[in-house]
Design a protein around this motif. Structure first.
Motif, PDB file in Angstrom:
ATOM      1  N   LEU A 173       0.826  -1.201   0.000  1.00  0.00           N
ATOM      2  CA  LEU A 173       0.000   0.000   0.000  1.00  0.00           C
ATOM      3  C   LEU A 173       0.863   1.254   0.000  1.00  0.00           C
ATOM      4  O   LEU A 173       0.420   2.323  -0.366  1.00  0.00           O
ATOM      5  CB  LEU A 173      -0.931  -0.017   1.224  1.00  0.00           C
ATOM      6  CG  LEU A 173      -1.967  -1.142   1.220  1.00  0.00           C
ATOM      7  CD1 LEU A 173      -2.731  -1.170   2.527  1.00  0.00           C
ATOM      8  CD2 LEU A 173      -2.932  -0.982   0.052  1.00  0.00           C
ATOM      9  N   ASP A 182      -6.806  -2.588  -1.726  1.00  0.00           N
ATOM     10  CA  ASP A 182      -7.519  -1.404  -1.280  1.00  0.00           C
ATOM     11  C   ASP A 182      -8.941  -1.379  -1.855  1.00  0.00           C
ATOM     12  O   ASP A 182      -9.900  -1.103  -1.133  1.00  0.00           O
ATOM     13  CB  ASP A 182      -6.742  -0.164  -1.728  1.00  0.00           C
ATOM     14  CG  ASP A 182      -7.095   1.046  -0.899  1.00  0.00           C
ATOM     15  OD1 ASP A 182      -7.161   0.905   0.338  1.00  0.00           O
ATOM     16  OD2 ASP A 182      -7.330   2.108  -1.480  1.00  0.00           O
ATOM     17  N   ILE A 210     -11.270  -3.629   0.006  1.00  0.00           N
ATOM     18  CA  ILE A 210     -11.590  -3.242   1.381  1.00  0.00           C
ATOM     19  C   ILE A 210     -12.892  -2.449   1.415  1.00  0.00           C
ATOM     20  O   ILE A 210     -13.738  -2.648   2.289  1.00  0.00           O
ATOM     21  CB  ILE A 210     -10.437  -2.416   2.001  1.00  0.00           C
ATOM     22  CG1 ILE A 210      -9.254  -3.336   2.283  1.00  0.00           C
ATOM     23  CG2 ILE A 210     -10.890  -1.754   3.298  1.00  0.00           C
ATOM     24  CD1 ILE A 210      -8.003  -2.605   2.696  1.00  0.00           C
ATOM     25  N   SER A 211     -13.040  -1.562   0.446  1.00  0.00           N
ATOM     26  CA  SER A 211     -14.287  -0.791   0.388  1.00  0.00           C
ATOM     27  C   SER A 211     -15.437  -1.643  -0.127  1.00  0.00           C
ATOM     28  O   SER A 211     -16.592  -1.431   0.205  1.00  0.00           O
ATOM     29  CB  SER A 211     -14.110   0.422  -0.533  1.00  0.00           C
ATOM     30  OG  SER A 211     -12.890   1.069  -0.264  1.00  0.00           O
ATOM     31  N   LYS A 241     -12.354  -6.797   4.107  1.00  0.00           N
ATOM     32  CA  LYS A 241     -11.925  -5.828   5.120  1.00  0.00           C
ATOM     33  C   LYS A 241     -11.626  -6.567   6.427  1.00  0.00           C
ATOM     34  O   LYS A 241     -10.592  -6.364   7.059  1.00  0.00           O
ATOM     35  CB  LYS A 241     -13.017  -4.785   5.339  1.00  0.00           C
ATOM     36  CG  LYS A 241     -12.614  -3.662   6.273  1.00  0.00           C
ATOM     37  CD  LYS A 241     -13.720  -2.641   6.425  1.00  0.00           C
ATOM     38  CE  LYS A 241     -14.801  -3.149   7.364  1.00  0.00           C
ATOM     39  NZ  LYS A 241     -15.902  -2.176   7.557  1.00  0.00           N
ATOM     40  N   LYS A 244      -9.905   5.719   7.023  1.00  0.00           N
ATOM     41  CA  LYS A 244      -9.356   4.425   6.615  1.00  0.00           C
ATOM     42  C   LYS A 244      -7.844   4.548   6.454  1.00  0.00           C
ATOM     43  O   LYS A 244      -7.074   3.724   6.973  1.00  0.00           O
ATOM     44  CB  LYS A 244      -9.999   3.970   5.302  1.00  0.00           C
ATOM     45  CG  LYS A 244      -9.587   2.572   4.879  1.00  0.00           C
ATOM     46  CD  LYS A 244     -10.277   2.144   3.598  1.00  0.00           C
ATOM     47  CE  LYS A 244      -9.623   2.798   2.403  1.00  0.00           C
ATOM     48  NZ  LYS A 244     -10.248   2.407   1.121  1.00  0.00           N
ATOM     49  N   GLN A 279       0.559   0.405  10.202  1.00  0.00           N
ATOM     50  CA  GLN A 279       1.851   0.366   9.541  1.00  0.00           C
ATOM     51  C   GLN A 279       2.964   0.902  10.429  1.00  0.00           C
ATOM     52  O   GLN A 279       4.000   0.277  10.605  1.00  0.00           O
ATOM     53  CB  GLN A 279       1.735   1.247   8.309  1.00  0.00           C
ATOM     54  CG  GLN A 279       2.767   0.990   7.280  1.00  0.00           C
ATOM     55  CD  GLN A 279       2.362   1.749   6.035  1.00  0.00           C
ATOM     56  OE1 GLN A 279       2.937   2.756   5.725  1.00  0.00           O
ATOM     57  NE2 GLN A 279       1.328   1.289   5.357  1.00  0.00           N
TER      58      GLN A 279
END
Lengths: 216, 216
Positions: free
Chosen positions: A88, A114, A117-118, A124, B124, B132
């Motif tokens: 990420l 990513d 996740i939404s 998620k 988010k 992280q």
DNA sequence: TAAAGTCTGTGATAAAAGTCACTAATCACA
DNA sequence: TGTGATTAGTGACTTTTATCACAGACTTTA
């Protein structure tokens, strides 16, 4: 190589929703790697995150002088938090990942992480649970290193290996154990001999048998 | 106590979107804690996650015999990954959090965390960046413990403290340093004396001055 | 200001871990 | 089958860290 939905369903059961399995089968790359295969070298760049279908992968931390310390193992349906954070963020890997046995895995391209996740709450959930598990694993590693003596750590390592592979005989050299514990071969040899005298292990060349699995 | 949007904006600048700041001002609880205040004790349950506005908080790992090891510091706008994982999972805390100086923070009720992840992309982002950073912090802690001798770790700790507070004089006892390094007071005393002879620190009662900040 | 408490310094000693040097056992395979 | 490579065992020694014991210095408070 791609996996069909039936096969994926067999592995993930009802962990993921149907649409996600569909996408997984389209973009997920299936791989089989042999024991010892280096999936990720510290400093390398990661373009996809792996999810283990079976087998196991050990995650190591290397220092600047080439020493290494075992952090934890990945097992079935585990994924790597490091690959998440690095992907990420486009950063190089902070850890090294090596297959500890023959391992099957599916790798997911970074851009999907990513997006999903939404899109999928189960994904998620999976990502968060991955962070959580790895976080706990790291705390466990710190416990071992900070609060335990080498003989306990060695025994602990053997026990974890035993859990990981479901057996109590390992084909491993003292040298390798030394690397995972960030110490020298001689020290491991001596401690193993001591454990053998205590009846905790049985030693032969390239082989260590764990005897009393009950006590940590 | 609640903070108004202007104040929040002053702290978070453009980190969070306007609507999120709005919600933050409604549900976020503002707190000020003194140095030494225990925000979270290992084993306790967490009902809200903290975000530091200023000051600093040290995060420690305790073992079963009461020894502790410093994991990392939280500073401005940092949050705690442990509180995230624990909150979302209703588990007891695995770590201890103690204010290292007078600290202002805002705490967010657990139910908002998940809700906002779907709702606000900046939130988010914040949650992921928190995971992280803490992950990196833990790896850093492991580096210190696994690969460095105590004298280096002590110097490293002093340097981190220096960065954290922006100064190079600390009011701290050898006993406290020993706890953070999971070793004894005497050992710290000896190592400090050694560092003083090397011209790296200047010692007095309850006070340590770091002299050459350049070298780690 | 005397007494009690806290913090620091340090000697003596032990335990744990690391390093060097060498030997012996076992294996791979030419 | 024997030669070189790998793996393991161990003595001797050093360094690092831990532990015990006590004394001196400084601080707080009665």
């Amino acid at each position: 190589m791609k996996l069909d939905i039936q096969t994926l369903q067999g592995h993930f059961g009802n962990l993921f929703e149907a649409n996600l399995l569909q996408e997984l089968s389209q973009v997920g790359n299936y791989m089989e790697v042999e024991e010892g295969f280096t999936l990720m070298r510290s400093g390398g760049y990661i373009r996809s995150i792996p999810i283990l279908l079976n087998g196991s992968v050990k995650i190591l931390r290397a220092d600047s002088e080439g020493r290494e310390a075992l952090l934890y193992y990945l097992g079935g349906l585990d994924s790597c938090a490091m690959s998440l954070t690095c992907c990420l963020d486009q950063r190089p890997s902070e850890i090294t990942a090596i297959a500890d046995e023959k391992t099957k895995l599916i790798s997911i391209p970074v851009e999907k992480i990513d997006e999903w996740i939404s899109k999928y709450s189960t994904w998620k959930q999976f990502v968060f649970s991955t962070y959580q598990k790895r976080f706990d694993d790291l705390l466990g590693a710190i416990d071992q290193i900070a609060f335990h003596k080498l003989d306990e750590r060695l025994l602990g390592l053997l026990n974890r290996k035993s859990k990981q592979c479901g057996c109590n005989v390992f084909n491993i050299t003292h040298e390798e154990l030394g690397q995972e514990l960030a110490t020298s071969r001689e020290v491991v040899s001596r401690l193993l001999k001591q454990l053998e005298r205590l009846g905790r292990v049985k030693l032969s060349r390239n082989k260590i048998e764990l005897l009393n699995t009950d006590k940590v």
